[in-house]
Design an enzyme around this catalytic site. Structure first.
Site: not given
Ligand code: C5P
Length: 238
Positions: A39, A66, A68-69, A71-73, A128, A189, A219
Site C-alpha cells: 500500500k 491509498d 483517500k480522494f 473532492d468534487i465528483p 481508525t 496490532r 509499522r
C-alpha cells in the site's frame, strides 16, 4: 518461508509508509511473495509519485494506492481514472465525499476496464485513528458505529467494491452489507506491539475472525529491524 497458506498471505497488505523509493523498494524486495499487496499512501506518493507505483507494478507486485480522494465528483473521477492507468489493484476515496462523488467514480471506473484488470474501488468510512470524541469535534454526533454503517451502506449503494473499516465494526457491518462487499481493515496490532496513533485496533486474528477480507499492517512490520521475520511471526500466531 513458513508454510502458511498462500490464500492467507494474499490477504495481507503492507503499508509502505516510508519517505522514499529506497526504503520502499527494500521492503518490497524483503516481503515479495510473502504478502498480497503493497500500500502506497500520501506520505510515499508525495515523495516519489507515479514513477514508484509503476516500478512496483513492473516488479510484478500488486499495489493498493491509498490516496483517500475527497473532492468534487469531477475531480475525484478524473483522479481515479488516472490512478487506474498506473496499473494499481486497489484505490480509496472517502465515503464522506458523498453519493454523487462515489457513484461518478464507480461508473467511470467500470466503463474503463473490466474483470481482473479493473482496480477495486474502496470507500474509507471513519479513519481508525478517530474515536467518538474526534468525530463529535468535527460535528458528527451519532457516534462511530452508526457513522461507519451509514457510510458503508452508501458506498455499497453507489457501486463501490468495498469499504475500509476498523475491526471493531466488522461484525455489525457484515450483518448490514451484501456478502460480496470487500472489507479492508487497518488498525492491526499484534498482541504486545505499539499502538502508535491508532485508536480502534485489533490483533490480526481478531480482525479475520470478525470478517475482514484484507488486513492492512504498517509499522508492526515496517518499523521492525527484520520486517520479514516480524511478518512471519504475525502469520505463525494465527
Ligand atoms: O502503521 P499502521 O499499521 O498504523 O498503518 C495503517 C495504515 O492504514 C496507514 O497507512 C493508514 O494511512 C491506513 N489507514 C488507517 N485507517 C483507515 C484507512 C487507512 O489507518 N481508516
Amino acid at each position: 518461508m513458513s508454510s502458511v497458506c498462500k490464500e492467507f498471505r494474499n490477504r495481507i497488505i503492507v503499508a509502505l509508509d516510508v519517505d522514499g523509493s529506497e526504503p520502499a523498494l527494500s521492503l518490497v524486495s524483503q516481503l515479495s511473495g510473502r504478502v498480497g499487496l503493497f500500500k502506497l499512501g500520501s506520505q510515499l506518493f508525495s515523495a516519489e509519485g507515479p514513477a514508484l507505483v509503476r516500478e512496483i507494478v513492473r516488479q510484478g507486485e500488486k499495489v493498493f494506492l491509498d490516496l483517500k480522494f475527497h473532492d468534487i465528483p469531477n475531480t475525484v473521477t478524473k483522479a481515479v481514472l488516472v490512478a487506474a492507468e498506473l496499473g494499481v489493484s486497489m484505490l480509496t476515496l472517502h465515503a464522506s465525499g458523498g453519493a454523487r462523488m462515489m457513484s461518478a467514480a464507480a461508473v467511470a471506473l467500470k466503463s474503463l476496464a473490466t474483470g481482473a484488470n479493473r482496480p477495486m474501488l474502496l470507500g474509507v468510512t471513519v479513519l481508525t485513528s478517530m474515536a467518538e470524541g474526534d468525530l463529535a469535534q468535527v460535528g458528527v454526533m451519532p457516534g462511530v458505529e452508526s457513522q461507519v454503517a451509514r457510510l458503508a451502506r452508501l458506498a455499497q449503494e453507489t457501486g463501490l467494491d468495498g469499504v475500509v473499516a476498523a475491526a471493531s465494526e466488522l461484525i455489525f457491518l457484515r450483518r448490514q452489507l451484501e456478502p460480496g462487499i470487500k472489507i479492508v481493515t487497518p488498525g492491526i496490532r499484534p498482541a504486545g506491539s505499539e499502538v502508535n496513533d491508532q485508536s480502534r485496533i485489533a490483533t490480526p486474528a481478531e480482525a479475520l475472525r470478525a470478517g475482514a477480507d484484507y488486513l492492512v499492517i504498517g509499522r508492526p512490520i515496517t518499523a521492525s529491524s527484520n520486517p520479514a521475520a516480524s511478518l512471519e511471526k504475525i502469520l505463525s500466531e494465527l
